[in-house]
Design an enzyme around this catalytic site. Structure first.
Site, PDB file in Angstrom:
ATOM      1  N   LYS A  51      11.229  68.043 -34.746  1.00  0.00           N
ATOM      2  CA  LYS A  51      10.708  68.748 -33.566  1.00  0.00           C
ATOM      3  C   LYS A  51      10.641  67.866 -32.315  1.00  0.00           C
ATOM      4  CE  LYS A  51       6.040  67.781 -32.608  1.00  0.00           C
ATOM      5  NZ  LYS A  51       5.863  66.570 -33.321  1.00  0.00           N
ATOM      6  N   LYS A  59      15.110  65.722 -46.256  1.00  0.00           N
ATOM      7  CA  LYS A  59      13.826  66.301 -45.837  1.00  0.00           C
ATOM      8  C   LYS A  59      13.280  67.230 -46.935  1.00  0.00           C
ATOM      9  CE  LYS A  59      10.913  67.517 -42.517  1.00  0.00           C
ATOM     10  NZ  LYS A  59      10.034  66.596 -41.833  1.00  0.00           N
ATOM     11  N   GLY A  71       1.571  68.527 -35.499  1.00  0.00           N
ATOM     12  CA  GLY A  71       1.007  69.359 -36.554  1.00  0.00           C
ATOM     13  C   GLY A  71      -0.508  69.479 -36.500  1.00  0.00           C
ATOM     14  N   ASN A  72      -1.188  68.388 -36.103  1.00  0.00           N
ATOM     15  CA  ASN A  72      -2.649  68.428 -36.154  1.00  0.00           C
ATOM     16  C   ASN A  72      -3.263  69.332 -35.092  1.00  0.00           C
ATOM     17  OD1 ASN A  72      -1.841  66.417 -34.200  1.00  0.00           O
ATOM     18  ND2 ASN A  72      -3.998  65.934 -34.042  1.00  0.00           N
ATOM     19  N   LYS A 118       9.506  60.236 -32.408  1.00  0.00           N
ATOM     20  CA  LYS A 118       8.849  60.406 -31.104  1.00  0.00           C
ATOM     21  C   LYS A 118       9.394  59.376 -30.119  1.00  0.00           C
ATOM     22  CE  LYS A 118       4.653  61.880 -33.371  1.00  0.00           C
ATOM     23  NZ  LYS A 118       5.098  63.257 -33.557  1.00  0.00           N
TER      24      LYS A 118
HETATM   25  P1  ADP Z   1       3.037  64.979 -35.550  1.00  0.00           P
HETATM   26  O1  ADP Z   1       2.565  66.095 -36.400  1.00  0.00           O
HETATM   27  O2  ADP Z   1       2.271  64.853 -34.274  1.00  0.00           O
HETATM   28  O3  ADP Z   1       4.535  64.935 -35.367  1.00  0.00           O
HETATM   29  P2  ADP Z   1       3.348  62.652 -37.315  1.00  0.00           P
HETATM   30  O4  ADP Z   1       2.450  62.488 -38.501  1.00  0.00           O
HETATM   31  O5  ADP Z   1       4.756  63.057 -37.545  1.00  0.00           O
HETATM   32  O6  ADP Z   1       2.568  63.650 -36.349  1.00  0.00           O
HETATM   33  O7  ADP Z   1       3.365  61.303 -36.461  1.00  0.00           O
HETATM   34  C1  ADP Z   1       2.147  60.645 -36.098  1.00  0.00           C
HETATM   35  C2  ADP Z   1       1.822  59.555 -37.122  1.00  0.00           C
HETATM   36  O8  ADP Z   1       2.748  58.467 -36.983  1.00  0.00           O
HETATM   37  C3  ADP Z   1       0.492  58.872 -36.971  1.00  0.00           C
HETATM   38  O9  ADP Z   1      -0.556  59.607 -37.538  1.00  0.00           O
HETATM   39  C4  ADP Z   1       0.726  57.527 -37.676  1.00  0.00           C
HETATM   40  O10 ADP Z   1       0.213  57.587 -38.987  1.00  0.00           O
HETATM   41  C5  ADP Z   1       2.238  57.398 -37.754  1.00  0.00           C
HETATM   42  N1  ADP Z   1       2.793  56.133 -37.252  1.00  0.00           N
HETATM   43  C6  ADP Z   1       3.796  55.453 -37.864  1.00  0.00           C
HETATM   44  N2  ADP Z   1       4.125  54.367 -37.175  1.00  0.00           N
HETATM   45  C7  ADP Z   1       3.300  54.317 -36.091  1.00  0.00           C
HETATM   46  C8  ADP Z   1       3.175  53.414 -35.000  1.00  0.00           C
HETATM   47  N3  ADP Z   1       3.947  52.328 -34.878  1.00  0.00           N
HETATM   48  N4  ADP Z   1       2.246  53.689 -34.052  1.00  0.00           N
HETATM   49  C9  ADP Z   1       1.449  54.780 -34.164  1.00  0.00           C
HETATM   50  N5  ADP Z   1       1.530  55.681 -35.186  1.00  0.00           N
HETATM   51  C10 ADP Z   1       2.440  55.450 -36.145  1.00  0.00           C
HETATM   52 MG    MG Z   2       5.987  64.639 -36.906  1.00  0.00          MG
END
Ligand code: ADP
Ligand code: MG
Length: 313
Positions: free
Chosen positions: A211, A126, A9-10, A273
């Protein structure tokens, strides 16, 4: 090498931004710089999230419903794929021309098959769209049989199921486009969820597919060697957010699966992820998945950044 890149998203909209087209284009310009670097040496297939954008499209539809009929979630998802795909196409094309390596860039509206018996349909989790009063929520729960929840003291929100993606309906044509050297943007926002109809067609449904899990399917379908998940943190950490947090550099699927089972990766953010990385790497020989920050993409490919998930060390 063929790489499937999943943009978080970022890459599109940063926290606190309003979401103007100008802001999104500036953000995408930074992402496209990375993508152009990668495209010099690799075939790319690109996918992306759509959370903020589809939320805004839903809001626009809700607010204007007395003037023009509101579209259901699947149609809003298709709109977001078109919108983000178009903006990415513009910036990628511009960046490619500037780098002297023009490619055809194409966005494909992508449907993803889900199982109508997926357990998530019994348990929608969700949240989507805006916040409403308890009265509005009660009305929709009664009249439309929807599920709404009170979301952390901020108001009531509709919740929809998040089923497992099974197959990309457009996978053949995506592959053909990749083979003819097109840069393909597909399965945006996890794809539009559809279920099979008795007559052989498909019916769009109100659900949201993760996603990253859809990206693993896409990477599989186009036979990528690498699934590159670009987000806003340097990689996957153990003990994330504590003074003892530790970035994982290279791990096997077994190792990272055991860390996942121990609860190191939050559901709905890093969890999917890691799950996507495990699924992709375990489905084919010699594959690898990398989770890293958007601006570290090229360094991660050189083994200098990110979390690399492999079958064997
Ligand atoms: P995207 O939009 O890239 O899918 P998300 O916000 O869904 O981003 O996922 C990334 C976020 O996951 C990071 O900003 C962090 O706050 C969070 N996160 C949760 N657990 C972890 C972890 N174990 N290691 C790294 N990030 C983590
Ligand atoms: Mg995400």
């Amino acid at each position: 090498m063929r790489i499937t890149v999943a943009l978080g998203g970022n890459a599109l909209l940063k926290a606190g931004q309003e979401g103007t087209v100008g802001e999104q284009l500036v953000n995408l310009r930074l992402a496209c710089r990375q993508l152009v670097e990668l495209a010099r040496e690799h075939d790319l297939v690109i996918t992306h999230g759509n959370g903020p954008q589809v939320g805004k499209i839903l809001l626009q539809n809700e607010m204007a419903a007395d003037q023009t009929p509101a579209m259901p979630l699947d149609v809003c998802g298709a709109m977001s794929q078109g919108q983000i795909g178009y903006l990415l196409q513009q910036e990628l094309h511009r960046a490619m021309v500037a780098a002297g390596s023009p490619h055809e860039v194409v966005t494909l509206i992508t449907r993803v098959l889900v199982d109508p018996d997926d357990p998530s349909f019994q348990n929608p989790t969700k949240p989507i769209g805006s916040f409403y009063s308890a009265e509005v929520a009660a009305h929709y729960m009664k009249e439309k049989n929807e599920t709404w929840i009170e979301d952390s003291g901020r108001g009531w929100r509709k919740v929809v199921p998040s089923p497992q993606p099974q197959r990309l309906l457009e996978e053949k044509v995506i592959k053909q486009l990749v083979q003819s050297s097109c840069l393909v943007i597909a399965s945006g926002g996890g794809g539009i969820p559809v279920v099979e109809e008795p007559g052989g067609g498909y019916q769009g449904i109100e659900a949201v597919i993760d996603k990253d899990l859809a990206a693993a399917l896409l990477a599989d379908a186009v036979e990528s060697q690498l699934l590159l998940i670009l987000t806003d943190v340097p990689g996957a950490y153990l003990h994330y957010g504590t003074p003892n947090q530790q970035l994982l550099a290279e791990v096997t699927i077994e190792e990272i699966a055991s860390y996942a089972a121990a609860g190191h990766f939050a559901a709905g953010s890093m969890g999917p992820k890691v799950e996507a990385a495990i699924r992709f790497v375990s489905r084919g020989k010699g594959r690898c998945a990398i989770i890293t920050a958007l601006d570290s993409a090229t360094r991660a490919l050189q083994g200098k950044a990110g979390t690399r998930v492999v079958a064997v060390l």
